[in-house]
Design a protein around this motif. Structure first.
Motif, PDB file in Angstrom:
ATOM      1  N   ILE A   1       0.843  -1.200   0.000  1.00 24.34           N
ATOM      2  CA  ILE A   1       0.000   0.000   0.000  1.00 24.34           C
ATOM      3  C   ILE A   1       0.878   1.251   0.000  1.00 24.34           C
ATOM      4  CG2 ILE A   1      -1.692   1.314   1.340  1.00 24.34           C
ATOM      5  CD1 ILE A   1      -2.809  -1.362   2.289  1.00 24.34           C
ATOM      6  N   LEU A   2       1.942   1.215   0.787  1.00 25.85           N
ATOM      7  CA  LEU A   2       2.842   2.363   0.856  1.00 25.85           C
ATOM      8  C   LEU A   2       3.502   2.629  -0.487  1.00 25.85           C
ATOM      9  CD1 LEU A   2       4.002   4.476   2.762  1.00 25.85           C
ATOM     10  CD2 LEU A   2       5.828   2.878   3.326  1.00 25.85           C
ATOM     11  N   SER A   3       3.959   1.574  -1.153  1.00 26.72           N
ATOM     12  CA  SER A   3       4.597   1.766  -2.467  1.00 26.72           C
ATOM     13  C   SER A   3       3.577   2.253  -3.496  1.00 26.72           C
ATOM     14  CB  SER A   3       5.262   0.481  -2.931  1.00 26.72           C
ATOM     15  OG  SER A   3       4.279  -0.501  -3.159  1.00 26.72           O
ATOM     16  N   LEU A   4       2.341   1.811  -3.383  1.00 29.61           N
ATOM     17  CA  LEU A   4       1.297   2.252  -4.300  1.00 29.61           C
ATOM     18  C   LEU A   4       1.015   3.741  -4.133  1.00 29.61           C
ATOM     19  CD1 LEU A   4      -0.787   1.262  -6.409  1.00 29.61           C
ATOM     20  CD2 LEU A   4      -2.355   0.928  -4.506  1.00 29.61           C
ATOM     21  N   PHE A   5       0.930   4.197  -2.877  1.00 33.26           N
ATOM     22  CA  PHE A   5       0.673   5.606  -2.634  1.00 33.26           C
ATOM     23  C   PHE A   5       1.873   6.479  -2.970  1.00 33.26           C
ATOM     24  CE2 PHE A   5      -2.821   4.089   0.143  1.00 33.26           C
ATOM     25  CZ  PHE A   5      -3.848   4.758  -0.482  1.00 33.26           C
ATOM     26  N   LYS A   6       3.078   5.953  -2.813  1.00 37.43           N
ATOM     27  CA  LYS A   6       4.265   6.728  -3.164  1.00 37.43           C
ATOM     28  C   LYS A   6       4.307   7.015  -4.650  1.00 37.43           C
ATOM     29  CE  LYS A   6       7.413   5.625   0.557  1.00 37.43           C
ATOM     30  NZ  LYS A   6       8.659   5.003   0.938  1.00 37.43           N
ATOM     31  N   LYS A   7       3.821   6.074  -5.441  1.00 39.52           N
ATOM     32  CA  LYS A   7       3.804   6.263  -6.883  1.00 39.52           C
ATOM     33  C   LYS A   7       2.758   7.297  -7.287  1.00 39.52           C
ATOM     34  CE  LYS A   7       5.479   1.704  -8.037  1.00 39.52           C
ATOM     35  NZ  LYS A   7       5.182   0.419  -8.632  1.00 39.52           N
ATOM     36  N   THR A   8       1.646   7.365  -6.539  1.00 41.05           N
ATOM     37  CA  THR A   8       0.585   8.300  -6.906  1.00 41.05           C
ATOM     38  C   THR A   8       0.805   9.689  -6.328  1.00 41.05           C
ATOM     39  OG1 THR A   8      -0.759   7.569  -5.066  1.00 41.05           O
ATOM     40  CG2 THR A   8      -1.153   6.529  -7.201  1.00 41.05           C
ATOM     41  N   GLU A   9       1.366   9.800  -5.145  1.00 42.31           N
ATOM     42  CA  GLU A   9       1.597  11.084  -4.501  1.00 42.31           C
ATOM     43  C   GLU A   9       3.027  11.158  -3.994  1.00 42.31           C
ATOM     44  OE1 GLU A   9      -1.013  12.120  -1.353  1.00 42.31           O
ATOM     45  OE2 GLU A   9      -2.805  11.685  -2.484  1.00 42.31           O
ATOM     46  N   SER A  10       3.498  12.327  -3.924  1.00 34.83           N
ATOM     47  CA  SER A  10       4.845  12.493  -3.389  1.00 34.83           C
ATOM     48  C   SER A  10       4.823  12.549  -1.863  1.00 34.83           C
ATOM     49  CB  SER A  10       5.498  13.752  -3.958  1.00 34.83           C
ATOM     50  OG  SER A  10       4.703  14.887  -3.636  1.00 34.83           O
ATOM     51  N   SER A  11       3.816  13.173  -1.248  1.00 31.86           N
ATOM     52  CA  SER A  11       3.684  13.197   0.208  1.00 31.86           C
ATOM     53  C   SER A  11       2.328  12.585   0.565  1.00 31.86           C
ATOM     54  CB  SER A  11       3.781  14.620   0.758  1.00 31.86           C
ATOM     55  OG  SER A  11       2.684  15.388   0.306  1.00 31.86           O
ATOM     56  N   PRO A  12       2.346  11.658   1.523  1.00 33.15           N
ATOM     57  CA  PRO A  12       1.080  11.017   1.865  1.00 33.15           C
ATOM     58  C   PRO A  12       0.130  11.988   2.557  1.00 33.15           C
ATOM     59  CG  PRO A  12       2.836  10.209   3.262  1.00 33.15           C
ATOM     60  CD  PRO A  12       3.462  11.142   2.274  1.00 33.15           C
ATOM     61  N   SER A  13      -1.129  11.808   2.277  1.00 32.40           N
ATOM     62  CA  SER A  13      -2.147  12.653   2.896  1.00 32.40           C
ATOM     63  C   SER A  13      -2.396  12.173   4.322  1.00 32.40           C
ATOM     64  CB  SER A  13      -3.431  12.610   2.078  1.00 32.40           C
ATOM     65  OG  SER A  13      -3.983  11.323   2.134  1.00 32.40           O
ATOM     66  N   PRO A  14      -3.025  12.995   5.147  1.00 34.75           N
ATOM     67  CA  PRO A  14      -3.297  12.586   6.537  1.00 34.75           C
ATOM     68  C   PRO A  14      -4.155  11.322   6.615  1.00 34.75           C
ATOM     69  CG  PRO A  14      -3.759  14.915   6.256  1.00 34.75           C
ATOM     70  CD  PRO A  14      -3.424  14.372   4.913  1.00 34.75           C
TER      71      PRO A  14
ATOM     72  N   LEU B   1      -4.465   5.541   7.950  1.00 31.46           N
ATOM     73  CA  LEU B   1      -4.652   4.143   7.534  1.00 31.46           C
ATOM     74  C   LEU B   1      -3.433   3.305   7.861  1.00 31.46           C
ATOM     75  CD1 LEU B   1      -6.447   4.525   4.077  1.00 31.46           C
ATOM     76  CD2 LEU B   1      -7.381   3.528   6.161  1.00 31.46           C
ATOM     77  N   GLU B   2      -2.239   3.874   7.701  1.00 31.38           N
ATOM     78  CA  GLU B   2      -1.013   3.143   8.036  1.00 31.38           C
ATOM     79  C   GLU B   2      -0.948   2.829   9.525  1.00 31.38           C
ATOM     80  OE1 GLU B   2       2.264   5.489   6.668  1.00 31.38           O
ATOM     81  OE2 GLU B   2       2.002   4.838   4.586  1.00 31.38           O
ATOM     82  N   LYS B   3      -1.341   3.794  10.340  1.00 28.29           N
ATOM     83  CA  LYS B   3      -1.336   3.576  11.795  1.00 28.29           C
ATOM     84  C   LYS B   3      -2.324   2.480  12.180  1.00 28.29           C
ATOM     85  CE  LYS B   3       0.016   8.247  13.150  1.00 28.29           C
ATOM     86  NZ  LYS B   3      -0.431   9.491  13.790  1.00 28.29           N
ATOM     87  N   ARG B   4      -3.494   2.535  11.591  1.00 30.81           N
ATOM     88  CA  ARG B   4      -4.514   1.522  11.894  1.00 30.81           C
ATOM     89  C   ARG B   4      -4.061   0.146  11.430  1.00 30.81           C
ATOM     90  NH1 ARG B   4     -10.228   3.395   9.872  1.00 30.81           N
ATOM     91  NH2 ARG B   4     -10.784   1.437  10.871  1.00 30.81           N
ATOM     92  N   LEU B   5      -3.410   0.092  10.250  1.00 23.81           N
ATOM     93  CA  LEU B   5      -2.919  -1.183   9.723  1.00 23.81           C
ATOM     94  C   LEU B   5      -1.824  -1.742  10.615  1.00 23.81           C
ATOM     95  CD1 LEU B   5      -3.060  -3.247   7.465  1.00 23.81           C
ATOM     96  CD2 LEU B   5      -1.365  -1.891   6.229  1.00 23.81           C
ATOM     97  N   THR B   6      -0.926  -0.889  11.091  1.00 24.65           N
ATOM     98  CA  THR B   6       0.140  -1.321  12.002  1.00 24.65           C
ATOM     99  C   THR B   6      -0.459  -1.853  13.304  1.00 24.65           C
ATOM    100  OG1 THR B   6       1.584   0.375  11.076  1.00 24.65           O
ATOM    101  CG2 THR B   6       2.278  -0.605  13.146  1.00 24.65           C
TER     102      THR B   6
END
Length: 114
Positions: A5-18, A23-28
């Protein structure tokens, strides 16, 4: 999965949105929760039975397989009634015999038929 998911979002955006950071925190948190051993859950259940109705009782007594090496005491089969151990049953004394008095001896003989 997190890396995907992180690599997918890195390709679409340069800085992740809040929302992505959330979502990353919840997934962790979910991954940690799933990897931690679950504590066993035990509940104490108390059952109160007011009355019990028994329709049928089967007794299977196998006296043919009974072997007796030494016999002591008493075996009651069937209706047994309580008898206290301390009670000593005394037999009644036999009535006294009347004193023997001398009586005349009587001999009866019949006539012979001739």
């Amino acid at each position: 999965m997190k890396h995907f998911i992180l690599s997918l979002f890195k390709k679409t955006e340069s800085s992740p949105s809040p929302s992505v950071t959330e979502l990353e925190k919840r997934l962790t948190a979910l991954e940690q929760k799933m990897s931690a051993p679950a504590a066993p859950v035990s509940e104490d259940t108390h059952i109160h039975i007011e009355s019990l109705h028994v329709d049928k009782i089967d007794y299977h007594l196998e006296f043919g397989e009974l072997s007796i090496d030494q016999l002591q005491g008493r075996l009651n089969i069937g209706a047994t009634y309580y008898t206290p151990k301390d009670t000593h049953i005394k037999k009644a004394a036999p009535p006294p015999k009347p004193k023997e008095t001398k009586t005349p001896t009587v001999s009866i003989r019949s006539k012979s038929s001739s």
